[in-house]
Design an enzyme around this catalytic site. Structure first.
Site, short mmCIF file in Angstrom:
data_model
loop_
_atom_site.label_atom_id
_atom_site.label_comp_id
_atom_site.label_asym_id
_atom_site.label_seq_id
_atom_site.Cartn_x
_atom_site.Cartn_y
_atom_site.Cartn_z
N LYS A 31 0.78 -1.19 0.18
CA LYS A 31 0.04 0.09 -0.01
C LYS A 31 1.09 1.25 0.18
O LYS A 31 1.58 1.44 1.04
CB LYS A 31 -0.91 -0.16 1.11
N GLU A 51 7.27 -6.82 1.43
CA GLU A 51 6.12 -6.73 2.11
C GLU A 51 4.86 -7.71 1.85
O GLU A 51 4.41 -8.38 2.98
CB GLU A 51 5.33 -5.27 1.94
N LYS A 85 -2.14 -1.70 -3.93
CA LYS A 85 -3.30 -0.47 -3.65
C LYS A 85 -2.19 0.83 -3.73
O LYS A 85 -1.02 0.94 -3.08
CB LYS A 85 -3.85 -0.44 -2.40
C1 PBG Z 1 -7.73 3.05 5.70
C2 PBG Z 1 -7.91 3.04 4.41
C3 PBG Z 1 -7.85 3.88 3.14
C4 PBG Z 1 -8.14 3.48 2.02
C5 PBG Z 1 -8.67 2.24 2.23
N1 PBG Z 1 -8.24 2.04 3.67
C6 PBG Z 1 -7.35 5.41 3.40
C7 PBG Z 1 -5.78 5.65 3.86
O1 PBG Z 1 -5.07 5.07 3.79
O2 PBG Z 1 -5.50 6.79 3.84
C8 PBG Z 1 -8.33 4.37 0.75
C9 PBG Z 1 -9.26 3.77 -0.23
C10 PBG Z 1 -9.62 4.60 -1.39
O3 PBG Z 1 -8.85 5.76 -1.46
O4 PBG Z 1 -10.48 4.23 -2.14
N2 PBG Z 1 -6.20 3.11 6.13
#
Ligand code: PBG
Length: 324
Positions: free
Chosen positions: A195, A233, A248
């Site tokens: 992520k 990771e 992501k």
């Molecule tokens: C929570 C989380 C986030 C997203 C999914 N889970 C936000 C972030 O990490 O700031 C983002 C999902 C999206 O932008 O559609 N940590």
């Protein structure tokens, strides 16, 4: 083979020929639809930053989930909004949280639909960070314990798949152990493994009201210049017990999806995040492009890169078009 004998346009001459030779096909089976559940009853509040998305109270979520399932989509991903936020995000592991209640409602309405829950503290803490703060810093190991409590609360309510999105080190192992000792050996883990600290989460932070009150997320989410940490990771999460892993965002990271697919023999999920979703919607609403076409092309590119599972706010719209 030189031009003369080879004419690649033969493969493109008709719709049927193109259909026959196409290597990648998108299906509703690949899609996961995210839902935002909030406290209260009879609430269906449009999320301003995300076209067509709503905050739904738990009592309305069953009907919404039935609609999702009837389109052939196999799973929903639940995000929760708390009644009140505090320093540790304690509502996250409450048996009465909006997510816990929503899980039960969905299981009652459509038992076969898979429920994935996002496990992270950022929507529940008053400072908006994904972990607890100790002396001005994110306390990694203390956070893992709280995430494990949250995961067990979701499993107890009936979640099928736990999806930690916080990016703390070691959290998959701690969550697996907590689930197992609570007797939830069959609850799966889909780890948000790779992520990135991305600007494409902007609209979501409006939806989840989860912007950090100070600083940013770059001490835990990954730097987008580095593909090697993504592989490390993913490898670590699999070692710690992740059943599926995730990359992501999706579209700016197709190379990472592709590398992960070549390297690991577990299902790879890709999250087509809120910013990717709104780029297409905003451009379509302004008349700059054909929204449906751009949507299907983008989702197919994520699949072609190697994703087995695509989490997307387009899931319902795409499934509807794919049915025709
Ligand atoms: C929570 C989380 C986030 C997203 C999914 N889970 C936000 C972030 O990490 O700031 C983002 C999902 C999206 O932008 O559609 N940590």
């Amino acid at each position: 083979m030189a031009f003369g004998k080879t004419r690649l346009r033969r493969l493109r001459g008709s719709e049927t020929m193109r259909r026959l030779v196409s290597g990648t096909r998108l299906s509703a089976d690949d899609l996961v639809y995210p839902l935002f559940v909030c406290p209260g009853s009879d609430v269906k509040r449009p999320i301003e930053a995300m076209s067509g998305c709503f905050h739904l109270s738990a009592d309305l979520v069953g009907a919404e989930a039935s609609g999702v399932a009837s389109l052939g989509i196999p799973a929903v991903l639940l995000f929760g909004l708390p009644d009140k936020k505090d320093a540790t995000g304690s509502e996250a592991w409450s048996p009465d949280s909006a997510v816990a209640v929503a899980i039960k409602q969905i299981k009652q309405a459509v038992p076969q639909l898979l429920i994935i829950t996002d496990v992270c503290l950022c929507a529940y803490t008053d400072h908006g960070h994904c972990g607890v703060i100790n002396e001005g810093k994110i306390d990694n190991d203390a956070t893992c314990e709280l995430l494990a409590k949250m995961a067990v609360a979701h499993a107890r309510a009936g979640a099928d798949i736990i999806a930690p999105s916080d990016m703390m080190d070691g959290r998959v192992g701690v969550i697996r152990e907590a689930l197992d000792s609570a007797g939830f050996v069959e609850t799966a883990i889909m780890a948000y493994s790779a992520k990135y600290a991305s600007a494409f989460y902007g609209p979501f932070r409006d939806a989840a009201k989860s912007s950090p009150a100070f600083g940013d997320r770059r001490t835990y989410q990954m730097d987008f210049g580095d593909p090697r940490q993504a592989m490390r990771e993913i490898a670590l999460d699999i070692e710690e017990g992740a059943d599926m892993v995730m990359v992501k965002p999706a579209l700016p990271y197709l190379d990472i999806i592709c590398r992960a697919k070549q390297r690991f023999d577990v299902p790879i999920a890709a999250y087509n995040v809120s910013g990717e979703f709104m780029c297409i919607n905003a451009a379509a609403e302004a008349g700059y492009l054909d929204g449906d076409g751009a949507m299907l092309e983008s989702l197919l590119s994520i699949k072609r890169a190697g994703a087995d599972i695509i989490i997307t706010y387009f899931a319902k719209a795409a499934a509807e078009l794919l049915r025709k």
